[in-house]
Design a protein around this motif. Structure first.
Motif, mmCIF file in Angstrom:
data_model
loop_
_atom_site.group_PDB
_atom_site.id
_atom_site.type_symbol
_atom_site.label_atom_id
_atom_site.label_comp_id
_atom_site.label_asym_id
_atom_site.label_seq_id
_atom_site.Cartn_x
_atom_site.Cartn_y
_atom_site.Cartn_z
ATOM 1 N N LYS A 95 5.024 -0.645 -2.139
ATOM 2 C CA LYS A 95 4.429 -0.031 -3.327
ATOM 3 C C LYS A 95 5.460 0.107 -4.433
ATOM 4 C CE LYS A 95 1.988 4.069 -5.002
ATOM 5 N NZ LYS A 95 1.313 5.344 -4.630
ATOM 6 N N ASN A 138 6.497 5.164 5.372
ATOM 7 C CA ASN A 138 5.514 5.349 6.441
ATOM 8 C C ASN A 138 6.032 4.830 7.770
ATOM 9 O OD1 ASN A 138 3.684 6.573 4.782
ATOM 10 N ND2 ASN A 138 2.308 4.823 4.598
ATOM 11 N N ASP A 180 -1.985 -5.821 1.817
ATOM 12 C CA ASP A 180 -1.636 -4.854 2.858
ATOM 13 C C ASP A 180 -2.827 -4.760 3.793
ATOM 14 O OD1 ASP A 180 -0.994 -2.121 4.170
ATOM 15 O OD2 ASP A 180 0.710 -2.394 2.838
ATOM 16 N N ILE A 181 -2.604 -4.199 4.972
ATOM 17 C CA ILE A 181 -3.712 -3.962 5.893
ATOM 18 C C ILE A 181 -4.439 -2.672 5.555
ATOM 19 C CG2 ILE A 181 -2.436 -2.670 7.659
ATOM 20 C CD1 ILE A 181 -3.904 -4.492 9.738
ATOM 21 N N ASN A 182 -3.796 -1.820 4.752
ATOM 22 C CA ASN A 182 -4.328 -0.515 4.351
ATOM 23 C C ASN A 182 -5.081 -0.651 3.032
ATOM 24 O OD1 ASN A 182 -4.768 2.086 3.411
ATOM 25 N ND2 ASN A 182 -2.669 2.775 3.697
ATOM 26 N N ASP A 228 -3.857 -8.858 7.205
ATOM 27 C CA ASP A 228 -3.068 -8.597 8.406
ATOM 28 C C ASP A 228 -2.006 -9.685 8.461
ATOM 29 O OD1 ASP A 228 -1.963 -8.354 10.923
ATOM 30 O OD2 ASP A 228 -3.875 -8.161 11.978
ATOM 31 N N ASN A 251 6.027 7.432 10.843
ATOM 32 C CA ASN A 251 5.119 7.198 11.974
ATOM 33 C C ASN A 251 5.837 6.707 13.228
ATOM 34 O OD1 ASN A 251 2.874 7.889 10.384
ATOM 35 N ND2 ASN A 251 2.716 5.809 9.562
ATOM 36 N N GLU A 284 -7.210 1.352 1.408
ATOM 37 C CA GLU A 284 -7.214 2.517 0.523
ATOM 38 C C GLU A 284 -5.895 2.637 -0.238
ATOM 39 O OE1 GLU A 284 -7.883 7.389 0.731
ATOM 40 O OE2 GLU A 284 -8.064 6.157 2.540
ATOM 41 N N GLY A 285 -4.795 2.517 0.478
ATOM 42 C CA GLY A 285 -3.495 2.593 -0.178
ATOM 43 C C GLY A 285 -3.280 1.470 -1.164
ATOM 44 N N VAL A 318 -6.896 -7.411 1.303
ATOM 45 C CA VAL A 318 -6.551 -6.796 2.581
ATOM 46 C C VAL A 318 -6.125 -7.912 3.531
ATOM 47 C CG1 VAL A 318 -7.375 -5.455 4.543
ATOM 48 C CG2 VAL A 318 -8.113 -4.862 2.220
ATOM 49 N N ALA A 335 0.805 -1.220 0.000
ATOM 50 C CA ALA A 335 0.000 0.000 0.000
ATOM 51 C C ALA A 335 0.837 1.268 0.000
ATOM 52 C CB ALA A 335 -0.946 0.011 1.198
ATOM 53 N N SER A 336 2.105 1.161 0.401
ATOM 54 C CA SER A 336 2.923 2.366 0.512
ATOM 55 C C SER A 336 4.391 1.987 0.558
ATOM 56 C CB SER A 336 2.556 3.168 1.765
ATOM 57 O OG SER A 336 2.826 2.408 2.940
#
Length: 253
Positions: free
Chosen positions: A23, A193, A40-42, A66, A197, A44-45, A64, A18-19
């Protein structure tokens, strides 16, 4: 692009897509012609990555997942194979770091890091091996310079990444007489990320952190993704049980 990196007609599964590096890796593989399973768990991404990969002319399956949940990880492998009828590369990119004073780290945080960084990749590999044996395929695990250098406040991360590196080597030996390849990439710090983060524990000694911070700055995500593509494709045919370190000198001395 080298003909050896041409992945037309092949299928690859990328975790953490996702990122960040996941990505970038997915898009490198897509540019090389590989149809993708990306997880990915994200959610939207993940869809943003999928849209960009499809613009490169490849098919993309998304799920999606986990990485701490074995059933979800195995399902992603099975569903990617179902979508394309094959699997040629598994790229374990998903990862997590939690900075914490060791004596204060909650058990659930320790377990979360080990699950995502080590257990999840193993379960993905376990499910993928039969398919990769059929396709003469490759596993590429993204470990870290933390597999080589002790990093203050990152005990769980170091343990998980060292474990992933040793898992790579162990599997390379176990399957040395087969056509499947197992390799790893160990990047230094990147602007992803995970880095954005990351929070530091109270009372952190930044002099200790400087000991494993690169004097030449952060590693470019695109450079690491290119290395993953090399190992996942025919260009990596000579690599087995190897770890490519991309860290701008952090582990040199």
């Amino acid at each position: 692009m080298s003909n050896l990196k041409n992945m037309q007609g092949k299928a690859a599964l990328v975790t953490g897509a996702a990122s960040g590096l996941g990505k970038a890796t997915a898009l490198k593989l897509a540019a090389a012609g590989a149809d993708l399973g990306i997880v990915d768990i994200n959610a939207e991404g993940l869809e943003i990555t999928a849209a960009e990969a499809r613009e490169l002319g490849v098919k993309v399956f998304t799920q999606v997942v986990d990485m701490a949940q074995r059933e979800q990880v195995v399902s992603a492998v099975d569903n990617t194979v179902a979508a394309y009828g094959r699997l040629d590369a598994l790229c374990n990119v998903a990862g997590i770091i939690i900075m914490c004073n060791a004596h204060e780290m909650p058990a659930e945080q320790w377990t979360r890091v080990i699950d995502i960084n080590l257990n999840g990749p193993f379960f993905a590999i376990q499910a993928a091996i039969p398919h990769l044996l059929e396709s003469n395929g490759a596993v590429v695990n993204v470990t870290s310079t933390a597999a080589f250098v002790g990093e203050a406040y990152a005990g769980a991360y170091c343990a998980s990444k060292a474990g992933l590196l040793q898992l790579t080597r162990a599997l390379a030996m176990e399957y040395v007489h087969k056509t499947i390849r197992f390799n790893a990439v160990a990047p230094g710090g990147m602007m992803t990320n995970i880095a954005n983060n990351m929070t530091m524990p109270e009372g952190v000694d930044y002099e200790l952190i400087k000991r494993y911070s690169g004097l030449r700055g952060l590693v470019e995500v695109e450079d690491v993704a290119e290395a993953v593509l090399t190992l996942a494709s025919g260009a990596g045919r000579g690599y087995h049980g190897a770890c490519i370190t991309i860290d701008k000198g952090i582990t040199a001395g």
